[in-house]
Motif scaffolding. Structure first.
Motif, short mmCIF file in Angstrom:
data_model
loop_
_atom_site.label_atom_id
_atom_site.label_comp_id
_atom_site.label_asym_id
_atom_site.label_seq_id
_atom_site.Cartn_x
_atom_site.Cartn_y
_atom_site.Cartn_z
N LEU A 80 0.84 -1.20 0.00
CA LEU A 80 0.00 0.00 0.00
C LEU A 80 0.88 1.25 0.00
O LEU A 80 2.02 1.23 0.45
N GLY A 81 0.30 2.35 -0.46
CA GLY A 81 1.00 3.63 -0.39
C GLY A 81 1.20 4.04 1.07
O GLY A 81 0.43 3.63 1.95
N LYS A 82 2.21 4.83 1.32
CA LYS A 82 2.52 5.24 2.71
C LYS A 82 1.38 6.01 3.36
O LYS A 82 1.11 5.83 4.55
N MET A 83 0.68 6.85 2.61
CA MET A 83 -0.43 7.59 3.20
C MET A 83 -1.58 6.66 3.54
O MET A 83 -2.20 6.79 4.59
N GLU A 84 -1.85 5.69 2.67
CA GLU A 84 -2.90 4.70 2.97
C GLU A 84 -2.52 3.91 4.21
O GLU A 84 -3.36 3.64 5.07
N GLN A 85 -1.25 3.54 4.31
CA GLN A 85 -0.77 2.83 5.50
C GLN A 85 -1.00 3.67 6.75
O GLN A 85 -1.50 3.17 7.77
N ALA A 86 -0.65 4.95 6.69
CA ALA A 86 -0.79 5.83 7.86
C ALA A 86 -2.25 5.95 8.28
O ALA A 86 -2.58 5.88 9.47
N ILE A 87 -3.14 6.13 7.32
CA ILE A 87 -4.57 6.25 7.63
C ILE A 87 -5.09 4.96 8.24
O ILE A 87 -5.84 4.98 9.23
N LEU A 88 -4.71 3.82 7.69
CA LEU A 88 -5.14 2.53 8.24
C LEU A 88 -4.59 2.31 9.64
O LEU A 88 -5.31 1.81 10.53
N LEU A 89 -3.34 2.68 9.88
CA LEU A 89 -2.76 2.51 11.22
C LEU A 89 -3.47 3.38 12.25
O LEU A 89 -3.83 2.91 13.34
N ILE A 90 -3.70 4.64 11.93
CA ILE A 90 -4.40 5.54 12.86
C ILE A 90 -5.84 5.07 13.07
O ILE A 90 -6.34 5.03 14.20
N GLY A 91 -6.52 4.67 11.99
CA GLY A 91 -7.89 4.17 12.12
C GLY A 91 -7.96 2.92 12.98
O GLY A 91 -8.85 2.79 13.83
N TYR A 122 -10.17 5.37 -0.69
CA TYR A 122 -11.12 5.39 0.43
C TYR A 122 -11.96 4.12 0.47
O TYR A 122 -12.39 3.69 1.54
N LYS A 123 -12.18 3.50 -0.68
CA LYS A 123 -13.04 2.31 -0.73
C LYS A 123 -12.40 1.14 0.01
O LYS A 123 -13.06 0.48 0.80
N TYR A 124 -11.13 0.86 -0.23
CA TYR A 124 -10.53 -0.27 0.48
C TYR A 124 -10.19 0.09 1.92
O TYR A 124 -10.22 -0.77 2.78
N ILE A 125 -9.91 1.37 2.19
CA ILE A 125 -9.72 1.78 3.59
C ILE A 125 -11.01 1.56 4.36
O ILE A 125 -11.00 1.03 5.47
N ASN A 126 -12.13 1.91 3.77
CA ASN A 126 -13.44 1.68 4.38
C ASN A 126 -13.65 0.19 4.64
O ASN A 126 -14.01 -0.21 5.76
N GLY A 127 -13.38 -0.65 3.64
CA GLY A 127 -13.58 -2.09 3.78
C GLY A 127 -12.70 -2.71 4.85
O GLY A 127 -13.16 -3.51 5.67
N VAL A 128 -11.43 -2.32 4.86
CA VAL A 128 -10.49 -2.88 5.85
C VAL A 128 -10.91 -2.46 7.26
O VAL A 128 -10.97 -3.29 8.18
N LEU A 129 -11.19 -1.18 7.45
CA LEU A 129 -11.55 -0.71 8.80
C LEU A 129 -12.87 -1.29 9.28
O LEU A 129 -13.03 -1.53 10.48
#
Length: 134
Positions: A80-91, A122-129
Motif C-alpha cells: 500500500l501507499g505510505k499515506m494509505e498505511q498511515a490512515i489505516l494505522l491511525i484508524g 477510500y473504498k478499500y480503507i473503508n472495507g479494511v476498517l
C-alpha cells in the motif's frame, strides 16, 4: 466546511505516522505537531494527537498484522501507499484503543483518504476498517 480541532489533530497524527513510515523519528514528528499553531501543547487536541501517535507507534506491528488479514488476496500492508498505511494505522488505533464509535472513526478515515490519497483508496480503507471494527 471547516474542520474541527479534533479532525485537525487526527490529520496531524496521520501525517506524523506518514513521516514515521518514511523514516522520521519521534522527535521530528512531535516537532512537526508542536509547530502547528492550531494545536497548543497541553490542550486536549494536542494530547489526542500525541496519544494517537504514541499508541500507533507502540502497537504498529500488531496493527499491521491485523490489517494484513483484511487486505485483498495477494496484497500485503507494505504494498500500500505510505499515506494509505498511515490512515489505516491511525484508524486501527482508534478502533481498538478508544471509545469512539466505529462509524465516526471509519468516516474520518474515509474523509482523510479522499483528501490525501488516490481517488479510490477510500473504498478499500473503508472495507479494511469495517473488518477491523467487527
Amino acid at each position: 466546511m471547516e474542520k474541527t480541532i479534533r479532525q485537525i489533530a487526527r490529520e496531524k497524527a496521520i501525517i506524523g505516522i506518514y513521516q514515521h513510515l518514511l523514516g522520521a523519528d519521534k522527535t521530528d514528528i512531535m516537532n512537526y505537531v508542536k509547530s502547528d499553531g492550531q494545536l497548543h501543547q497541553g490542550a486536549s487536541a494536542y494530547q489526542f494527537c500525541e496519544w494517537l501517535i504514541d499508541t500507533t507507534l507502540e502497537n504498529e506491528e500488531s496493527y499491521k498484522q491485523l490489517i494484513n488479514k483484511y487486505l485483498k488476496k495477494g496484497w500485503v500492508f507494505d504494498r500500500l501507499g505510505k499515506m494509505e498505511q498511515a490512515i489505516l494505522l491511525i484508524g486501527t488505533c482508534e478502533l481498538l484503543e478508544s471509545e469512539l464509535d466505529a462509524r465516526i472513526v471509519i468516516n474520518e478515515a474515509i474523509l482523510n483518504a479522499k483528501e490525501f490519497c488516490d481517488e479510490d483508496a477510500y473504498k478499500y480503507i473503508n472495507g479494511v476498517l469495517h473488518q477491523v471494527a467487527k
